[in-house]
Design a protein around this motif. Sequence first.
Motif, PDB file in Angstrom:
ATOM      1  N   ARG A 356      28.354  43.711  38.861  1.00 12.79           N
ATOM      2  CA  ARG A 356      28.086  43.063  37.569  1.00 12.79           C
ATOM      3  C   ARG A 356      28.804  41.707  37.458  1.00 12.79           C
ATOM      4  NH1 ARG A 356      29.663  46.884  33.871  1.00 12.79           N
ATOM      5  NH2 ARG A 356      27.716  47.954  34.222  1.00 12.79           N
ATOM      6  N   PRO A 357      30.109  41.622  37.815  1.00  6.13           N
ATOM      7  CA  PRO A 357      30.764  40.308  37.713  1.00  6.13           C
ATOM      8  C   PRO A 357      30.094  39.254  38.589  1.00  6.13           C
ATOM      9  CG  PRO A 357      32.332  42.037  38.311  1.00  6.13           C
ATOM     10  CD  PRO A 357      31.002  42.679  38.247  1.00  6.13           C
ATOM     11  N   VAL A 358      29.591  39.687  39.776  1.00  6.18           N
ATOM     12  CA  VAL A 358      28.918  38.728  40.651  1.00  6.18           C
ATOM     13  C   VAL A 358      27.654  38.209  39.964  1.00  6.18           C
ATOM     14  CG1 VAL A 358      27.760  38.439  42.865  1.00  6.18           C
ATOM     15  CG2 VAL A 358      29.814  39.836  42.726  1.00  6.18           C
ATOM     16  N   VAL A 362      26.564  34.480  38.976  1.00  3.73           N
ATOM     17  CA  VAL A 362      25.288  33.872  39.387  1.00  3.73           C
ATOM     18  C   VAL A 362      24.550  33.341  38.162  1.00  3.73           C
ATOM     19  CG1 VAL A 362      23.019  34.390  40.370  1.00  3.73           C
ATOM     20  CG2 VAL A 362      25.059  35.275  41.474  1.00  3.73           C
ATOM     21  N   ALA A 363      24.509  34.166  37.079  1.00  7.43           N
ATOM     22  CA  ALA A 363      23.799  33.746  35.861  1.00  7.43           C
ATOM     23  C   ALA A 363      24.458  32.494  35.272  1.00  7.43           C
ATOM     24  CB  ALA A 363      23.800  34.879  34.843  1.00  7.43           C
ATOM     25  N   PHE A 385      37.480  39.135  41.167  1.00  4.85           N
ATOM     26  CA  PHE A 385      36.353  38.576  40.414  1.00  4.85           C
ATOM     27  C   PHE A 385      36.859  37.708  39.264  1.00  4.85           C
ATOM     28  CE2 PHE A 385      33.956  42.280  42.190  1.00  4.85           C
ATOM     29  CZ  PHE A 385      33.082  41.522  42.930  1.00  4.85           C
ATOM     30  N   GLY A 386      37.946  38.190  38.607  1.00  5.42           N
ATOM     31  CA  GLY A 386      38.541  37.416  37.524  1.00  5.42           C
ATOM     32  C   GLY A 386      39.053  36.087  38.032  1.00  5.42           C
ATOM     33  N   LEU A 387      39.724  36.140  39.205  1.00  2.19           N
ATOM     34  CA  LEU A 387      40.256  34.914  39.814  1.00  2.19           C
ATOM     35  C   LEU A 387      39.103  33.954  40.130  1.00  2.19           C
ATOM     36  CD1 LEU A 387      42.908  33.689  40.874  1.00  2.19           C
ATOM     37  CD2 LEU A 387      42.374  34.700  43.093  1.00  2.19           C
ATOM     38  N   LEU A 388      38.033  34.535  40.709  1.00  2.00           N
ATOM     39  CA  LEU A 388      36.874  33.723  41.049  1.00  2.00           C
ATOM     40  C   LEU A 388      36.246  33.113  39.788  1.00  2.00           C
ATOM     41  CD1 LEU A 388      35.039  32.892  43.410  1.00  2.00           C
ATOM     42  CD2 LEU A 388      33.682  34.915  42.984  1.00  2.00           C
TER      43      LEU A 388
END
Length: 606
Positions: A356-358, A362-363, A385-388
């Motif tokens: 979901r975070p990916v 993307v969105a 994912f948070g860092l990204l």
Amino acid sequence: MPWPALRLPRIGIGLKLGLLLASFAILAAGLTGYYSYSQSRALLVSAAERELMTATQVLGRRLVVSLARVADDVRLLTQEPATRRIVSGGRGETGAAQDSLAETFAAMLRVHPEYFQVRLIGAAQHGREVVRVDRDDARLVRVTGELLQEKGYYPYVFRTLELPGGQVYLSPIVINHEQGAHSGLNKPSLQVASPVLGRDGKVWGLVVINIDVNGLFELLKTDLPDDFWLYLTNERGDFLIHPQADLAFGFDRGRRVLVQDTYPAVQALLDHRAKSLVTRAEQTVGPVPTDAVAAFVRLSVGDPAEGRFLVLGLSQPLGNILHDVQQLGRTTWQLVLGFSLLALLMAGPVSRAVIRPVNMLVAAAQRFSREHVMGELPVARRDEFGLLARSFQEMQTQIGAHLDELYASRSQLDHLARHDPLTGLPNRRLFAERLEHAVAAARRKNEALAVLFIDLDRFKEINDTLGHAVGDLVLKETAQLLRSAVREVDTVARLGGDEFVILFDVVDDPRHVAGVAEKLLQRFQSPLHVAGRDLTVHASMGISLYPEDGNDANALIHSADIAMYRAKHQGRNTFRFHETLRSHAADTPGPSDVTPEPAQPTPAVE
Ligand SMILES: Nc1nc2c(ncn2[C@@H]2O[C@H](COP(=O)(O)OP(=O)(O)OP(=O)(O)O)[C@@H](O)[C@H]2O)c(=O)[nH]1
């Protein structure tokens, strides 16, 4: 320019991750199932082998104990009072003693169903039977008189007669072919005999018990599982007991059937290389050969000095041993299948949750690409994912700032490309664009428009006498003057040098344009305040009208330029319409009637 549109691949990372998770789970479940099944199978087989060996050893001990009891019975009978009376008794007493001993024999046969026959045999008269009781199916038969036989030529007779008192002779197990043996006839039997001593201490005869070998083993193995098969062989490996009856006592029918042919490993017992062993072989009992596990032990029997032995074995079909593990295997594979299905079902939601975070990233990237607007990002997450997401947000901010700068400098460049840097007025390019639009609109609406061309008179002299910088200031002041004299909607532009143009895109009457020209001429009469001095700068002007003087921007500008040159040639400091108006101007009082003033010496510094 927006970034290329991002399109999610058809087989997304979520699906791949889901399939990967499911594959791992199925692989783990499969391997666990396989190893637990194979371990259980090995454990079960080895436990069954141990159990089989234990059962064989127990059975062997029981056999040894049983034979020892038979030996005790035989010894007991040799010491029976009736036996003693027969051995030493007088004539009158012998008959009663024989009757008494026969009773004892019968009692013993009743107690021991595995006994076929009990006899007292005298050494005299070629080993003639003295007292004999036989089992004949369900009843006992005392054999008397002429039916008593001479047995001196049987090994169990002459061998026993050679023994000292108290010793026991154990015959080999053979098929009993003795005539009139009743139930024992043609059955596997074993003779257990002990000498009977006379009063003189010499051997008088013997007591012998005939044992039903099959009956003995039926008793011994009563509590063994039904699927255990029993084998008994002699020292040479000949089967004495075999589940398939016709394979036992093959030697008795002139055909050797040996255990080592079926179970080669048993040769080690026959050769005294081992005392017990577990082996596997294909069992030929029954219509379908089956794999079997078998345990064999070597049992010493008879006089230890003779080294005689029997080999006792038990076997069990491998399929019976594995029955439980096959059930376990089925259960295991059902569990593996169930777990795999569960893994497949769970892989979707789990991978979606992970991915979901990916998808959010993307969105957000797609939206930023399309609209330059930052979408929702999982910045609050504490994982990678948070860092990204935070890095992505920072990157978006920086890109946004760069884009803003880019747009600002682009609009600045755009402004520079369309405006005169000195006066800030639209330049030739922008003026031409606006004029094109205005011509198109006027054509559509069937309206008129006008272009007023202005060229300063003798501007070169200002440059030459006062310097280029003052000339620039004069140009700026001129721009100011022109702007302040017309409406907001009218476009004032500098074409270059000391040339200016004004676009009037709504012209109801050409005389209004002439009025503006006159107003400008008036304004130019007043000196300009430039660099602390007053400068009088005049201008010559030309006017072109759409559609009369041109159908497009270039033609209109050119016509206005021509009209301006006419004003120059006709004395400067005046304006002229383009030639097409000359006739019109001739019969109507109009702008062309404006009389130019005599040329004045310019520049005039006041
Ligand atoms: N100071 C200044 N001078 C310029 C600029 N661009 C052109 N010029 C000068 O403007 C003068 C224009 O002269 P012209 O229009 O040909 O001649 P004129 O002296 O005005 O004479 P008439 O037009 O015949 O009245 C030239 O000397 C140019 O060098 C500028 O941006 N600044």
